[in-house]
Enzyme design. Sequence first.
Site, short mmCIF file in Angstrom:
data_model
loop_
_atom_site.label_atom_id
_atom_site.label_comp_id
_atom_site.label_asym_id
_atom_site.label_seq_id
_atom_site.Cartn_x
_atom_site.Cartn_y
_atom_site.Cartn_z
N GLY A 241 0.82 -1.20 0.00
CA GLY A 241 0.00 0.00 0.00
C GLY A 241 0.85 1.26 0.00
O GLY A 241 2.08 1.21 0.12
N TYR B 36 -15.99 2.63 6.82
CA TYR B 36 -14.55 2.54 7.02
C TYR B 36 -14.17 3.05 8.41
O TYR B 36 -13.45 2.39 9.16
CB TYR B 36 -13.81 3.35 5.94
CG TYR B 36 -12.33 3.48 6.19
CD1 TYR B 36 -11.44 2.47 5.82
CD2 TYR B 36 -11.79 4.63 6.78
CE1 TYR B 36 -10.08 2.58 6.03
CE2 TYR B 36 -10.42 4.75 7.01
CZ TYR B 36 -9.58 3.72 6.63
OH TYR B 36 -8.23 3.85 6.86
N LYS C 195 -12.81 0.83 11.54
CA LYS C 195 -11.47 1.16 12.01
C LYS C 195 -11.49 1.39 13.53
O LYS C 195 -10.55 0.99 14.24
CB LYS C 195 -10.95 2.41 11.30
CG LYS C 195 -10.14 2.14 10.05
CD LYS C 195 -8.84 1.43 10.39
CE LYS C 195 -7.99 1.16 9.20
NZ LYS C 195 -6.77 0.41 9.54
#
Length: 559
Positions: A15, A157, A161
């Site tokens: 990433g 998201y 998280k």
Amino acid sequence: MSGDEKWCVVTGGRGFAARHLVQMLIRYDLFRVRIADLGSTVDLEPSEENSILAEALSTGRAQYVSLDLRSKSQVLQALQGVEVVFHMAAPNSSINNYKLHHSVNVEGTQNVIDACTEFKVKRLIYTSSPSVVFDGIHGIIDGDESLPYPPKHNDFYSATKAQGEELVIKANGVKGLLTCCIRPSSIFGPGDRLLVPSLVVAARAGISKFIIGDGNNIYDFTYVENVAHAHICAERALASEGTVADKAAGQAYFITNMEPIKFWEFVSLIVEGLGYERPRIKIPAFVVMPIAHMVELTYKLLGPYGMKLPQLTPSRIRLLSCTRSFKCSKAQDRISYTPIVSLQDGLKRTIDAYPHLRAEHRPKREGPSKASIYLGSGRADTLLWKDKKQTLKALIVLIAIYYNLIVPESTIITMLSKVLLVASVFVFTHAGLPEKILGYKIEKLQSSDFRLSEETSQQIAKSLASLWNASVKTLKSLAKGYDGILFLKVVLTLLVLSFLGAFSLQNLYVIGVPAAFIVFYVYEKEEQKIDDMVLEALSRGRKLKSDVVKKFCTSKKIE
């Protein structure tokens, strides 16, 4: 120290931020690095072929393993024999899919924790997000780690998280495992495939000239090397003896460049640095939000048919218009974090890393766009922002119509009388103006400006006659009772009209006018992609229709 006998794992190691961490770990020779990501093999990009990473892979100082966090067996295999885990893997935050985010950010994180405790891994550093304390409504100014999780997050998201972060903090101290969480704010830098490319797409489409909100919202951005540095600071603090490790463990830390800046000024510095026009036109967030909801709904319907993830979504509009700044005093105190690259240097390095995205390298269109052809020269100049003065004049007129005719909910007669009154006052006043004012020539209205030519009159008459004849033809076909497809089209059209009729004129005006200025503009910039998507949807629709007809015919034969 030498990392010859010690291994660490970087999940999501291919990433954006993780690549920089991997390079920093190799450069500092802290550990041998195991890079774990979804791909079956590691495919180095041209810029990496002669890099420190390529050398480390060839000498065995780094190795690549294929890892899907949702597979516990793969996680156990990837973490076997390591001392430290940097858990950075996460799905694209722009994809608002609960099942995907929960399976990776929550269930995947639990798999990592279980593997850490089973193999007696010493330290786990989790890459979280400042969004875990953001509700999508209220701005955050100089937020610190005492901020609680909100009752409802801005998107899936952020929500997942936060759940993953809770799991990691709770795992601190279990079987000797020390944990902490890093919350880097708005990462940017070379290798970014989201922020800078999306800004360039918007700039090439002409959308970057717009500011969502008042443009004064403050943000904290973090250069990617500072994010990698923060992870190493956290790992070194956890590896220390005594009170240093005790203070650092079981905590979450905001990480920024410690140089708050107006969000839209930051955007301007990047787009201007790449040769594009900086944002200037301010649009209130509440005006854009209905359009964003429509875009998100369209994506939900057409996403399975190849529509790419849109940039204009409700959660993103909230992020673009809110203030989000955070203090790093806790990270400074407990893990000794201080940025190693300034915001100015980070911006310069970022701009220099994207020469291929500069304005002079944009692809050129050959011939007029379909949107220009459909609209014709006059309307195209206005709706496609080709004649900015004309567009601004049209917007002023439309706003005036809205506040003077639509908002008061006037009747048709009242509206017509007001329009004629304004027109009369304008014509009378304009006629009395001198030939020049302050040196500027005043263009006088001519009677010919209001006359319809014989050709135009004939075209209008032909259009009305053609419309009437087409309607009569449709009625005749319906009266025969044989054309079921035509009947279905008519019913669907009338249902759509009845649906639109349920909205007030004010709501239709508020939605329709901005949509007209945005839809054609976006179509002109993304013509090929939209055409391909429509063709694919039509193809699938025809196939579905064919399948239904076959099943219907088969059932009739059986009867």
